[in-house]
Design a protein around this motif. Sequence first.
Motif, short mmCIF file in Angstrom:
data_model
loop_
_atom_site.label_atom_id
_atom_site.label_comp_id
_atom_site.label_asym_id
_atom_site.label_seq_id
_atom_site.Cartn_x
_atom_site.Cartn_y
_atom_site.Cartn_z
N PRO A 293 3.66 -9.03 6.57
CA PRO A 293 2.33 -9.64 6.54
C PRO A 293 1.54 -9.26 5.29
O PRO A 293 1.84 -8.27 4.61
N ILE A 294 0.52 -10.07 4.99
CA ILE A 294 -0.45 -9.75 3.95
C ILE A 294 -1.62 -9.06 4.64
O ILE A 294 -2.17 -9.57 5.62
N VAL A 295 -2.02 -7.88 4.14
CA VAL A 295 -3.13 -7.14 4.73
C VAL A 295 -4.15 -6.79 3.66
O VAL A 295 -3.80 -6.53 2.50
N SER A 296 -5.41 -6.78 4.05
CA SER A 296 -6.49 -6.34 3.18
C SER A 296 -7.02 -5.01 3.71
O SER A 296 -7.32 -4.89 4.90
N VAL A 297 -7.12 -4.02 2.84
CA VAL A 297 -7.51 -2.67 3.24
C VAL A 297 -8.74 -2.25 2.43
O VAL A 297 -8.81 -2.49 1.23
N HIS A 298 -9.69 -1.61 3.11
CA HIS A 298 -10.91 -1.12 2.45
C HIS A 298 -10.97 0.40 2.59
O HIS A 298 -10.93 0.93 3.71
N CYS A 299 -11.05 1.09 1.48
CA CYS A 299 -11.13 2.56 1.49
C CYS A 299 -12.38 3.01 0.76
O CYS A 299 -12.81 2.39 -0.21
N VAL A 300 -12.94 4.11 1.24
CA VAL A 300 -14.10 4.72 0.58
C VAL A 300 -13.60 5.91 -0.23
O VAL A 300 -13.26 6.95 0.32
N GLY A 301 -13.53 5.73 -1.54
CA GLY A 301 -13.08 6.80 -2.41
C GLY A 301 -11.62 6.65 -2.83
O GLY A 301 -10.79 6.14 -2.08
N ILE A 302 -11.34 7.10 -4.04
CA ILE A 302 -10.00 6.97 -4.60
C ILE A 302 -9.00 7.84 -3.85
O ILE A 302 -7.87 7.44 -3.60
N GLU A 303 -9.42 9.05 -3.47
CA GLU A 303 -8.51 9.93 -2.74
C GLU A 303 -8.13 9.33 -1.38
O GLU A 303 -6.99 9.47 -0.93
N ALA A 304 -9.10 8.69 -0.74
CA ALA A 304 -8.81 8.03 0.55
C ALA A 304 -7.80 6.90 0.35
O ALA A 304 -6.92 6.67 1.20
N ALA A 305 -7.91 6.19 -0.76
CA ALA A 305 -6.97 5.11 -1.06
C ALA A 305 -5.56 5.67 -1.27
O ALA A 305 -4.57 5.11 -0.78
N LYS A 306 -5.47 6.78 -2.00
CA LYS A 306 -4.16 7.40 -2.21
C LYS A 306 -3.56 7.84 -0.89
O LYS A 306 -2.36 7.66 -0.63
N GLU A 307 -4.40 8.43 -0.03
CA GLU A 307 -3.92 8.90 1.27
C GLU A 307 -3.43 7.74 2.12
O GLU A 307 -2.40 7.85 2.80
N TRP A 308 -4.17 6.61 2.09
CA TRP A 308 -3.74 5.44 2.87
C TRP A 308 -2.36 4.97 2.40
O TRP A 308 -1.49 4.65 3.23
N CYS A 309 -2.14 4.94 1.10
CA CYS A 309 -0.84 4.50 0.57
C CYS A 309 0.28 5.43 1.02
O CYS A 309 1.38 4.97 1.36
N ARG A 310 0.00 6.73 1.03
CA ARG A 310 1.03 7.68 1.48
C ARG A 310 1.32 7.50 2.97
O ARG A 310 2.48 7.53 3.40
N ASP A 311 0.26 7.32 3.76
CA ASP A 311 0.43 7.22 5.21
C ASP A 311 1.12 5.94 5.65
O ASP A 311 1.68 5.88 6.75
N HIS A 312 1.08 4.90 4.81
CA HIS A 312 1.63 3.59 5.20
C HIS A 312 2.81 3.19 4.33
O HIS A 312 3.15 2.00 4.24
#
Length: 412
Positions: A293-312
Amino acid sequence: MKIIHTADWHLGKTLCGRSRRTEQEEFLEFLVQETESYEADLILIAGDIYDNGNPPAWAEELFYRTVMRLSGDGKRLVLVIAGNHDSPERLEAAIPLARKHGIIICGYPRTVTPVGACGKQEVLQSGEGWMEVKAGREHAVILTIPYPSEKRLNEFLYPEGTEEKKAAAYAERMKEMLDGLAVHFREDTVNLLVTHLFAMASLPGGSEQGIQLGGSYLIDGRILPARAQYMALGHVHRPQTIPGTNHRGWYAGAPMAYHRQEAQIPVHSFYRLEIHPGESVLPEAVPIPCSKPIVSVHCVGIEAAKEWCRDHREEDSWVFLDVETDRYIREEEIREMRKDKDGLIEVHPIFPEQGEEESEECRREKSFEEQFREFYRGEKGVEAAPELVKLLLDVLGEEETDETAADENQRD
Protein backbone atom coordinates in the motif's frame (compact mmCIF):
# COMPACT_ATOMS: atom_id res chain seq x y z
CA MET A 1 -23.90 -14.12 -19.78
CA LYS A 2 -21.16 -13.75 -17.17
CA ILE A 3 -19.04 -10.61 -17.55
CA ILE A 4 -15.86 -9.25 -15.98
CA HIS A 5 -15.32 -5.46 -16.14
CA THR A 6 -11.86 -4.00 -15.45
CA ALA A 7 -9.95 -0.89 -16.52
CA ASP A 8 -7.01 1.46 -15.96
CA TRP A 9 -4.21 -1.07 -15.56
CA HIS A 10 -1.56 1.56 -16.45
CA LEU A 11 1.08 -1.09 -17.11
CA GLY A 12 4.56 0.44 -16.96
CA LYS A 13 3.57 3.21 -14.54
CA THR A 14 6.05 4.10 -11.81
CA LEU A 15 5.68 5.85 -8.46
CA CYS A 16 8.22 8.66 -8.39
CA GLY A 17 10.54 6.50 -10.47
CA ARG A 18 9.91 3.27 -8.50
CA SER A 19 8.72 0.30 -10.55
CA ARG A 20 5.26 -1.17 -9.86
CA ARG A 21 5.88 -4.20 -12.08
CA THR A 22 5.67 -6.81 -9.31
CA GLU A 23 2.38 -5.38 -8.01
CA GLN A 24 0.91 -5.26 -11.50
CA GLU A 25 1.91 -8.86 -12.17
CA GLU A 26 0.28 -9.91 -8.90
CA PHE A 27 -2.96 -8.12 -9.80
CA LEU A 28 -3.15 -9.68 -13.25
CA GLU A 29 -2.51 -13.14 -11.85
CA PHE A 30 -5.39 -12.56 -9.40
CA LEU A 31 -7.62 -11.33 -12.25
CA VAL A 32 -6.92 -14.44 -14.34
CA GLN A 33 -7.65 -16.77 -11.44
CA GLU A 34 -10.91 -15.00 -10.58
CA THR A 35 -12.00 -14.97 -14.22
CA GLU A 36 -11.45 -18.70 -14.52
CA SER A 37 -13.21 -19.55 -11.25
CA TYR A 38 -16.18 -17.32 -12.20
CA GLU A 39 -16.34 -19.04 -15.60
CA ALA A 40 -16.81 -15.69 -17.33
CA ASP A 41 -18.01 -15.51 -20.94
CA LEU A 42 -16.87 -11.95 -21.69
CA ILE A 43 -14.12 -9.72 -20.29
CA LEU A 44 -14.40 -5.96 -20.86
CA ILE A 45 -11.16 -3.95 -20.46
CA ALA A 46 -12.20 -0.29 -20.59
CA GLY A 47 -8.99 1.47 -21.57
CA ASP A 48 -5.67 2.76 -20.22
CA ILE A 49 -3.95 -0.57 -20.65
CA TYR A 50 -0.62 1.21 -20.51
CA ASP A 51 0.54 4.39 -18.81
CA ASN A 52 1.72 5.95 -22.07
CA GLY A 53 1.73 5.32 -25.80
CA ASN A 54 5.26 3.90 -25.77
CA PRO A 55 5.23 1.32 -22.97
CA PRO A 56 8.27 -0.73 -21.96
CA ALA A 57 8.67 -4.12 -23.63
CA TRP A 58 7.92 -6.02 -20.43
CA ALA A 59 4.57 -4.21 -20.09
CA GLU A 60 3.49 -5.17 -23.60
CA GLU A 61 4.59 -8.76 -23.08
CA LEU A 62 2.66 -8.88 -19.79
CA PHE A 63 -0.47 -7.47 -21.42
CA TYR A 64 -0.54 -9.93 -24.32
CA ARG A 65 0.29 -12.88 -22.10
CA THR A 66 -2.51 -11.89 -19.71
CA VAL A 67 -5.27 -11.37 -22.29
CA MET A 68 -4.42 -14.72 -23.87
CA ARG A 69 -4.81 -16.36 -20.47
CA LEU A 70 -8.05 -14.44 -19.84
CA SER A 71 -9.46 -15.74 -23.13
CA GLY A 72 -8.71 -19.33 -22.15
CA ASP A 73 -7.29 -20.05 -25.60
CA GLY A 74 -10.32 -18.50 -27.28
CA LYS A 75 -12.95 -20.03 -24.99
CA ARG A 76 -13.93 -16.57 -23.73
CA LEU A 77 -14.19 -13.25 -25.53
CA VAL A 78 -11.90 -10.44 -24.36
CA LEU A 79 -12.78 -6.93 -25.56
CA VAL A 80 -10.12 -4.22 -25.20
CA ILE A 81 -10.60 -0.53 -25.97
CA ALA A 82 -8.02 2.28 -25.96
CA GLY A 83 -7.93 4.91 -23.21
CA ASN A 84 -6.42 8.36 -23.28
CA HIS A 85 -3.01 6.96 -22.20
CA ASP A 86 -2.92 4.31 -24.94
CA SER A 87 -1.71 4.49 -28.53
CA PRO A 88 -4.68 3.23 -30.58
CA GLU A 89 -2.41 2.43 -33.52
CA ARG A 90 -0.11 0.35 -31.36
CA LEU A 91 -3.00 -1.58 -29.80
CA GLU A 92 -4.70 -2.28 -33.13
CA ALA A 93 -1.47 -3.54 -34.72
CA ALA A 94 -2.05 -6.86 -32.91
CA ILE A 95 -5.62 -7.38 -34.20
CA PRO A 96 -4.83 -10.14 -36.76
CA LEU A 97 -3.12 -12.32 -34.17
CA ALA A 98 -5.44 -11.39 -31.31
CA ARG A 99 -8.63 -12.57 -33.06
CA LYS A 100 -7.33 -16.13 -33.23
CA HIS A 101 -7.31 -16.10 -29.43
CA GLY A 102 -10.76 -14.57 -28.95
CA ILE A 103 -9.41 -11.07 -28.31
CA ILE A 104 -11.11 -8.02 -29.88
CA ILE A 105 -9.22 -4.70 -29.88
CA CYS A 106 -10.81 -1.32 -30.65
CA GLY A 107 -8.52 1.68 -30.81
CA TYR A 108 -10.88 4.29 -32.27
CA PRO A 109 -14.57 5.23 -31.94
CA ARG A 110 -14.96 4.35 -35.64
CA THR A 111 -13.18 0.98 -35.48
CA VAL A 112 -15.07 -1.77 -37.32
CA THR A 113 -14.53 -5.29 -35.96
CA PRO A 114 -14.49 -7.89 -38.77
CA VAL A 115 -17.34 -10.39 -38.80
CA GLY A 116 -16.49 -14.07 -38.33
CA ALA A 117 -14.85 -16.47 -35.93
CA CYS A 118 -13.08 -14.95 -32.94
CA GLY A 119 -11.35 -17.71 -31.05
CA LYS A 120 -14.08 -20.23 -30.28
CA GLN A 121 -16.76 -17.51 -30.28
CA GLU A 122 -18.08 -15.37 -33.11
CA VAL A 123 -18.69 -11.79 -34.22
CA LEU A 124 -22.08 -12.00 -35.94
CA GLN A 125 -22.36 -8.47 -37.34
CA SER A 126 -20.66 -5.13 -36.82
CA GLY A 127 -20.23 -1.54 -37.91
CA GLU A 128 -18.43 1.62 -36.82
CA GLY A 129 -18.43 1.54 -33.01
CA TRP A 130 -20.67 -1.49 -32.47
CA MET A 131 -20.82 -5.25 -32.84
CA GLU A 132 -23.04 -8.23 -32.11
CA VAL A 133 -21.15 -11.16 -30.61
CA LYS A 134 -21.89 -14.65 -29.43
CA ALA A 135 -20.31 -15.27 -26.04
CA GLY A 136 -21.25 -18.41 -24.18
CA ARG A 137 -24.91 -19.16 -24.79
CA GLU A 138 -26.02 -15.54 -25.24
CA HIS A 139 -25.80 -12.88 -27.90
CA ALA A 140 -24.67 -9.38 -26.95
CA VAL A 141 -24.77 -6.06 -28.79
CA ILE A 142 -21.82 -3.99 -27.61
CA LEU A 143 -21.22 -0.31 -28.33
CA THR A 144 -17.50 0.48 -28.26
CA ILE A 145 -16.29 4.04 -27.77
CA PRO A 146 -12.55 4.17 -27.01
CA TYR A 147 -11.28 7.46 -25.61
CA PRO A 148 -13.36 9.96 -27.62
CA SER A 149 -11.03 12.90 -28.13
CA GLU A 150 -11.89 15.48 -30.72
CA LYS A 151 -9.12 14.13 -32.97
CA ARG A 152 -10.24 10.51 -32.68
CA LEU A 153 -13.83 11.47 -33.41
CA ASN A 154 -12.57 13.22 -36.56
CA GLU A 155 -14.57 16.30 -35.70
CA PHE A 156 -14.26 19.75 -37.14
CA LEU A 157 -12.59 22.31 -34.91
CA TYR A 158 -14.69 23.68 -32.13
CA PRO A 159 -16.50 26.89 -33.01
CA GLU A 160 -14.90 30.04 -31.75
CA GLY A 161 -16.33 31.27 -28.50
CA THR A 162 -16.45 30.50 -24.82
CA GLU A 163 -15.54 27.27 -23.08
CA GLU A 164 -19.26 26.81 -22.48
CA LYS A 165 -19.86 26.71 -26.23
CA LYS A 166 -17.02 24.23 -26.69
CA ALA A 167 -18.43 22.00 -23.96
CA ALA A 168 -21.87 22.14 -25.54
CA ALA A 169 -20.43 21.22 -28.96
CA TYR A 170 -18.62 18.18 -27.56
CA ALA A 171 -21.61 17.03 -25.51
CA GLU A 172 -23.91 17.42 -28.49
CA ARG A 173 -21.56 15.40 -30.71
CA MET A 174 -21.27 12.65 -28.10
CA LYS A 175 -25.05 12.45 -27.65
CA GLU A 176 -25.51 12.25 -31.41
CA MET A 177 -23.01 9.39 -31.62
CA LEU A 178 -24.52 7.48 -28.70
CA ASP A 179 -28.07 7.87 -29.97
CA GLY A 180 -26.99 6.66 -33.41
CA LEU A 181 -25.27 3.58 -32.01
CA ALA A 182 -28.06 2.69 -29.57
CA VAL A 183 -30.43 1.82 -32.44
CA HIS A 184 -28.56 -1.51 -32.69
CA PHE A 185 -29.75 -2.63 -29.25
CA ARG A 186 -32.43 -5.33 -29.33
CA GLU A 187 -34.79 -6.93 -26.84
CA ASP A 188 -33.37 -10.41 -27.45
CA THR A 189 -29.71 -9.43 -26.82
CA VAL A 190 -27.61 -8.38 -23.86
CA ASN A 191 -27.07 -4.65 -24.49
CA LEU A 192 -23.72 -3.21 -23.37
CA LEU A 193 -21.61 -0.08 -23.71
CA VAL A 194 -17.86 0.04 -23.07
CA THR A 195 -16.11 3.40 -23.19
CA HIS A 196 -13.35 5.53 -21.65
CA LEU A 197 -14.36 9.05 -20.65
CA PHE A 198 -15.06 11.33 -17.70
CA ALA A 199 -18.66 11.75 -16.54
CA MET A 200 -19.76 14.85 -14.66
CA ALA A 201 -19.95 14.61 -10.85
CA SER A 202 -17.79 11.46 -10.74
CA LEU A 203 -15.32 11.36 -7.86
CA PRO A 204 -11.72 11.28 -9.16
CA GLY A 205 -9.16 9.12 -7.43
CA GLY A 206 -6.22 11.51 -7.58
CA SER A 207 -3.87 10.74 -10.48
CA GLU A 208 -6.12 10.65 -13.52
CA GLN A 209 -4.91 13.01 -16.20
CA GLY A 210 -8.03 15.00 -17.06
CA ILE A 211 -9.64 14.00 -20.30
CA GLN A 212 -11.34 17.35 -20.46
CA LEU A 213 -9.82 20.50 -21.92
CA GLY A 214 -11.39 23.43 -20.12
CA GLY A 215 -14.29 21.13 -19.26
CA SER A 216 -15.08 20.41 -22.91
CA TYR A 217 -14.50 16.66 -22.62
CA LEU A 218 -16.91 16.17 -19.73
CA ILE A 219 -20.16 14.39 -20.46
CA ASP A 220 -23.40 14.23 -18.53
CA GLY A 221 -24.18 10.64 -17.53
CA ARG A 222 -27.78 11.22 -18.60
CA ILE A 223 -26.78 11.22 -22.27
CA LEU A 224 -25.58 7.60 -22.02
CA PRO A 225 -28.04 5.24 -23.73
CA ALA A 226 -31.05 4.37 -21.61
CA ARG A 227 -31.43 1.00 -23.35
CA ALA A 228 -27.99 -0.18 -22.26
CA GLN A 229 -28.33 -2.75 -19.50
CA TYR A 230 -24.76 -2.26 -18.32
CA MET A 231 -22.16 0.40 -19.16
CA ALA A 232 -18.51 -0.41 -18.45
CA LEU A 233 -16.36 2.70 -18.15
CA GLY A 234 -12.70 3.45 -17.63
CA HIS A 235 -10.67 6.58 -16.72
CA VAL A 236 -11.72 7.37 -13.14
CA HIS A 237 -9.59 5.41 -10.67
CA ARG A 238 -12.15 5.25 -7.85
CA PRO A 239 -14.74 2.44 -8.28
CA GLN A 240 -18.22 3.96 -8.40
CA THR A 241 -21.49 4.20 -10.20
CA ILE A 242 -21.92 7.04 -12.70
CA PRO A 243 -24.33 9.83 -11.74
CA GLY A 244 -27.38 10.01 -13.97
CA THR A 245 -27.31 6.38 -15.13
CA ASN A 246 -29.63 4.82 -12.53
CA HIS A 247 -26.86 2.40 -11.49
CA ARG A 248 -26.43 1.06 -15.01
CA GLY A 249 -23.06 2.77 -15.61
CA TRP A 250 -19.96 1.96 -13.55
CA TYR A 251 -16.28 2.84 -13.29
CA ALA A 252 -14.30 -0.28 -12.40
CA GLY A 253 -11.47 1.89 -11.06
CA ALA A 254 -7.73 1.24 -11.13
CA PRO A 255 -6.40 -2.02 -9.67
CA MET A 256 -4.14 -0.22 -7.17
CA ALA A 257 -3.26 3.23 -5.86
CA TYR A 258 -1.09 4.98 -8.43
CA HIS A 259 -0.68 8.27 -6.57
CA ARG A 260 -0.43 9.53 -3.00
CA GLN A 261 -3.98 10.93 -3.17
CA GLU A 262 -5.32 7.52 -4.23
CA ALA A 263 -4.25 5.98 -0.92
CA GLN A 264 -7.55 7.30 0.44
CA ILE A 265 -9.57 4.95 -1.81
CA PRO A 266 -10.76 2.27 0.65
CA VAL A 267 -10.74 -0.69 -1.75
CA HIS A 268 -9.64 -1.20 -5.34
CA SER A 269 -11.67 -3.70 -7.30
CA PHE A 270 -13.06 -4.92 -10.57
CA TYR A 271 -16.66 -5.93 -11.27
CA ARG A 272 -18.35 -9.16 -12.21
CA LEU A 273 -21.98 -9.62 -13.19
CA GLU A 274 -24.38 -12.12 -14.70
CA ILE A 275 -26.91 -10.62 -17.09
CA HIS A 276 -29.56 -11.82 -19.52
CA PRO A 277 -31.59 -9.98 -22.19
CA GLY A 278 -34.14 -7.56 -20.77
CA GLU A 279 -32.88 -7.81 -17.18
CA SER A 280 -31.43 -5.13 -14.93
CA VAL A 281 -28.31 -5.95 -12.96
CA LEU A 282 -26.09 -4.63 -10.18
CA PRO A 283 -22.43 -5.65 -10.51
CA GLU A 284 -20.54 -7.32 -7.69
CA ALA A 285 -17.26 -5.67 -6.71
CA VAL A 286 -14.31 -8.06 -6.38
CA PRO A 287 -11.75 -6.57 -3.94
CA ILE A 288 -8.17 -6.71 -5.20
CA PRO A 289 -5.53 -7.75 -2.65
CA CYS A 290 -2.98 -5.01 -1.94
CA SER A 291 0.52 -6.32 -1.33
CA LYS A 292 2.22 -2.92 -1.06
CA PRO A 293 0.00 0.00 0.00
CA ILE A 294 0.81 3.70 -0.27
CA VAL A 295 0.83 5.34 3.17
CA SER A 296 1.22 8.93 4.33
CA VAL A 297 2.98 9.40 7.68
CA HIS A 298 3.25 12.56 9.81
CA CYS A 299 6.04 12.86 12.38
CA VAL A 300 6.91 15.64 14.79
CA GLY A 301 10.67 16.07 14.68
CA ILE A 302 13.46 14.52 12.64
CA GLU A 303 14.39 12.01 15.33
CA ALA A 304 10.78 10.79 15.47
CA ALA A 305 10.87 10.32 11.69
CA LYS A 306 14.07 8.27 11.95
CA GLU A 307 12.52 6.15 14.69
CA TRP A 308 9.39 5.54 12.60
CA CYS A 309 11.53 4.32 9.69
CA ARG A 310 13.41 1.93 11.97
CA ASP A 311 10.23 0.60 13.58
CA HIS A 312 8.52 -0.05 10.22
CA ARG A 313 11.45 -1.37 8.21
CA GLU A 314 9.83 -4.81 7.82
CA GLU A 315 6.57 -3.45 6.38
CA ASP A 316 6.29 -3.62 2.60
CA SER A 317 4.82 -0.24 1.70
CA TRP A 318 5.37 2.96 -0.23
CA VAL A 319 5.79 5.85 2.21
CA PHE A 320 5.35 9.61 1.94
CA LEU A 321 6.82 11.09 5.13
CA ASP A 322 5.87 14.59 6.36
CA VAL A 323 8.14 15.89 9.13
CA GLU A 324 7.46 18.88 11.37
CA THR A 325 10.86 20.50 11.91
CA ASP A 326 12.43 23.86 12.70
CA ARG A 327 15.47 23.20 10.50
CA TYR A 328 16.27 21.71 7.13
CA ILE A 329 16.70 17.96 6.94
CA ARG A 330 20.24 17.09 5.93
CA GLU A 331 20.92 14.75 3.04
CA GLU A 332 22.69 12.24 5.27
CA GLU A 333 19.61 12.12 7.52
CA ILE A 334 17.40 11.35 4.55
CA ARG A 335 19.83 8.65 3.40
CA GLU A 336 19.67 7.14 6.90
CA MET A 337 15.87 7.03 6.73
CA ARG A 338 15.91 5.44 3.29
CA LYS A 339 18.40 2.82 4.46
CA ASP A 340 15.99 1.78 7.21
CA LYS A 341 12.79 2.06 5.13
CA ASP A 342 13.22 0.70 1.63
CA GLY A 343 9.89 2.01 0.30
CA LEU A 344 10.43 5.60 1.42
CA ILE A 345 9.40 7.76 -1.53
CA GLU A 346 9.51 11.29 -0.17
CA VAL A 347 10.57 13.15 2.96
CA HIS A 348 8.78 16.49 3.13
CA PRO A 349 9.70 19.03 5.84
CA ILE A 350 6.95 21.15 7.39
CA PHE A 351 8.31 24.33 8.96
CA PRO A 352 6.68 26.52 11.63
CA GLU A 353 4.75 29.45 10.26
CA GLN A 354 7.02 32.41 9.64
CA GLY A 355 4.45 35.11 10.35
CA GLU A 356 3.87 37.70 7.65
CA GLU A 357 4.92 36.78 4.16
CA GLU A 358 7.99 38.40 2.71
CA SER A 359 7.13 41.62 0.90
CA GLU A 360 7.40 41.94 -2.84
CA GLU A 361 9.99 44.71 -2.37
CA CYS A 362 12.22 42.41 -0.29
CA ARG A 363 11.95 39.67 -2.88
CA ARG A 364 12.97 42.06 -5.66
CA GLU A 365 16.13 42.98 -3.73
CA LYS A 366 17.28 39.35 -3.71
CA SER A 367 19.20 37.87 -6.62
CA PHE A 368 17.70 35.13 -8.75
CA GLU A 369 20.15 32.69 -7.20
CA GLU A 370 19.05 33.57 -3.65
CA GLN A 371 15.40 33.16 -4.58
CA PHE A 372 16.11 29.81 -6.25
CA ARG A 373 18.06 28.53 -3.26
CA GLU A 374 15.20 29.49 -0.92
CA PHE A 375 12.65 27.87 -3.21
CA TYR A 376 14.69 24.65 -3.42
CA ARG A 377 15.11 24.50 0.38
CA GLY A 378 11.38 25.01 0.84
CA GLU A 379 10.44 22.30 -1.66
CA LYS A 380 13.13 19.69 -0.95
CA GLY A 381 14.15 20.44 2.61
CA VAL A 382 17.86 20.40 1.63
CA GLU A 383 20.31 22.78 0.02
CA ALA A 384 20.57 22.76 -3.76
CA ALA A 385 23.73 21.04 -5.01
CA PRO A 386 26.35 23.53 -6.25
CA GLU A 387 26.43 21.79 -9.65
CA LEU A 388 22.68 22.34 -10.05
CA VAL A 389 22.88 26.03 -9.11
CA LYS A 390 25.82 26.63 -11.47
CA LEU A 391 24.08 24.82 -14.34
CA LEU A 392 20.90 26.87 -13.87
CA LEU A 393 22.84 30.13 -13.79
CA ASP A 394 24.82 29.14 -16.89
CA VAL A 395 21.62 28.34 -18.78
CA LEU A 396 20.02 31.66 -17.80
CA GLY A 397 23.20 33.66 -18.32
CA GLU A 398 23.19 34.87 -14.70
CA GLU A 399 26.40 35.77 -12.89
CA GLU A 400 27.55 33.61 -10.01
CA THR A 401 27.33 35.05 -6.51
CA ASP A 402 30.04 34.76 -3.87
CA GLU A 403 28.07 31.86 -2.37
CA THR A 404 28.26 29.83 -5.58
CA ALA A 405 31.97 30.53 -5.98
CA ALA A 406 32.59 29.52 -2.38
CA ASP A 407 30.72 26.26 -2.98
CA GLU A 408 32.93 25.50 -5.97
CA ASN A 409 36.16 26.34 -4.12
CA GLN A 410 35.14 24.12 -1.22
CA ARG A 411 34.38 21.26 -3.62
CA ASP A 412 37.72 21.67 -5.40
